[in-house]
Design a protein around this motif. Sequence first.
Motif, PDB file in Angstrom:
ATOM      1  N   GLY A  77      -0.935   4.836  -2.025  1.00 40.68           N
ATOM      2  CA  GLY A  77      -1.119   6.134  -2.657  1.00 40.68           C
ATOM      3  C   GLY A  77      -1.383   6.063  -4.143  1.00 40.68           C
ATOM      4  N   GLY A  78      -1.243   4.879  -4.732  1.00 45.62           N
ATOM      5  CA  GLY A  78      -1.559   4.692  -6.142  1.00 45.62           C
ATOM      6  C   GLY A  78      -0.679   5.496  -7.082  1.00 45.62           C
ATOM      7  N   TYR A  93      -2.191  -1.196  -8.567  1.00 45.15           N
ATOM      8  CA  TYR A  93      -2.403   0.210  -8.248  1.00 45.15           C
ATOM      9  C   TYR A  93      -3.602   0.737  -9.015  1.00 45.15           C
ATOM     10  CZ  TYR A  93      -0.269   1.638 -12.739  1.00 45.15           C
ATOM     11  OH  TYR A  93       0.003   1.816 -14.078  1.00 45.15           O
ATOM     12  N   ASP A  94      -4.125   1.872  -8.538  1.00 44.14           N
ATOM     13  CA  ASP A  94      -5.161   2.588  -9.271  1.00 44.14           C
ATOM     14  C   ASP A  94      -4.783   4.060  -9.296  1.00 44.14           C
ATOM     15  OD1 ASP A  94      -5.895   3.523  -6.715  1.00 44.14           O
ATOM     16  OD2 ASP A  94      -7.531   2.091  -6.521  1.00 44.14           O
ATOM     17  N   VAL A 103      -5.455  -0.810 -12.247  1.00 38.72           N
ATOM     18  CA  VAL A 103      -6.895  -1.054 -12.103  1.00 38.72           C
ATOM     19  C   VAL A 103      -7.615   0.276 -11.870  1.00 38.72           C
ATOM     20  CG1 VAL A 103      -8.609  -2.595 -11.060  1.00 38.72           C
ATOM     21  CG2 VAL A 103      -6.196  -3.175 -10.909  1.00 38.72           C
ATOM     22  N   ARG A 104      -7.353   1.249 -12.711  1.00 41.41           N
ATOM     23  CA  ARG A 104      -8.000   2.546 -12.497  1.00 41.41           C
ATOM     24  C   ARG A 104      -9.504   2.451 -12.750  1.00 41.41           C
ATOM     25  NH1 ARG A 104      -3.799   6.702 -15.174  1.00 41.41           N
ATOM     26  NH2 ARG A 104      -2.763   4.769 -15.847  1.00 41.41           N
ATOM     27  N   TRP A 105     -10.257   2.975 -11.797  1.00 39.62           N
ATOM     28  CA  TRP A 105     -11.722   2.874 -11.804  1.00 39.62           C
ATOM     29  C   TRP A 105     -12.261   3.903 -10.837  1.00 39.62           C
ATOM     30  CZ3 TRP A 105     -14.852   1.801  -7.564  1.00 39.62           C
ATOM     31  CH2 TRP A 105     -16.187   1.470  -7.820  1.00 39.62           C
ATOM     32  N   GLN A 106     -13.474   4.378 -11.088  1.00 35.17           N
ATOM     33  CA  GLN A 106     -14.146   5.260 -10.146  1.00 35.17           C
ATOM     34  C   GLN A 106     -15.604   4.858 -10.048  1.00 35.17           C
ATOM     35  OE1 GLN A 106     -13.645   9.407 -11.142  1.00 35.17           O
ATOM     36  NE2 GLN A 106     -11.415   9.279 -11.170  1.00 35.17           N
ATOM     37  N   LEU A 107     -16.151   4.993  -8.852  1.00 33.45           N
ATOM     38  CA  LEU A 107     -17.567   4.732  -8.653  1.00 33.45           C
ATOM     39  C   LEU A 107     -18.379   5.653  -9.539  1.00 33.45           C
ATOM     40  CD1 LEU A 107     -19.842   3.347  -7.012  1.00 33.45           C
ATOM     41  CD2 LEU A 107     -19.621   5.193  -5.355  1.00 33.45           C
TER      42      LEU A 107
END
Length: 283
Positions: free
Chosen positions: A127-128, A99-100, A25-29
């Motif tokens: 820790g992803g 994980y991200d 679920v990789r994502w960034q604000l």
Amino acid sequence: MNAIISPSELANALVGPNPPVLLDVRWQLSLAKASGEPPFDGRAAYESGHIPGAVFVDLERELASEPGVKGRHPLPAAEDFGAAMRRAGVTAARPVVVYDGGQGWAAARAWWLLRWTGHPDVRVLDGGLAAWEGQLETAVPEPAEGDFAPVPGAVPLLDADGAGALARSGVLFDARAGERYRGEVEPIDPVGGHIPGALSAPTTENVGPDGRFLPAEELRTRFKALGAADGRDVGVYCGSGVSGAHEVLALAVAGIPAALYVGSWSEWSSDPARPVAVGPDPQ
């Protein structure tokens, strides 16, 4: 039940008799509106390399509904979330590990949604991907359709009225950066400040320099010092229900149950009739 899993524990589980379903679920604000930079592309990051067997899940499209009066990341419809999880191969009979990229916010959002909708065994990789020492792959798996049927309500959820009341009757943590809590800056939402009575507890202080959670006892000490003691009801909010989920996860590691206000500040601040406090004090 443990809420997190270490990289070594995950490596062992993946070769065990009932390996977990892996969700990336990789994502960034995104601060693209303020900075002019293009938003982070989680799918591209996933395709460039992921833990073998992991399936990509899009936070914006599958872990939230369209932004609006309920905030920037409102809850997805249960049927939509269930369909997304089944496409990813999620079943009730197999554990799930999420994980991200390492920050943990997006993974915690998926963890919380799966817990809220009744999945019995879901954990976040501590820790992803940054902590993973095993090999990566670029092949995109095609998992068998899962059978997960979401039943919302398995863990507590707050709405705006409930969050406002809890800030007075119990403990409501604001998981955003301190300067946003104090109203000194507000890069995203229309108004700076915090829900009156809420306590500043930045989620970044739940982890060490390596991005992994502090030991459970340290987290327990932190939250108890902030007021989460003596059986008081605890809730968390953030900007839009993402980093707040990470704080709920940290509280779970500490053995302290907590409710999440998913609409968070993006919902609260959108209504000019709701009170706003500024400065370092809860008020």
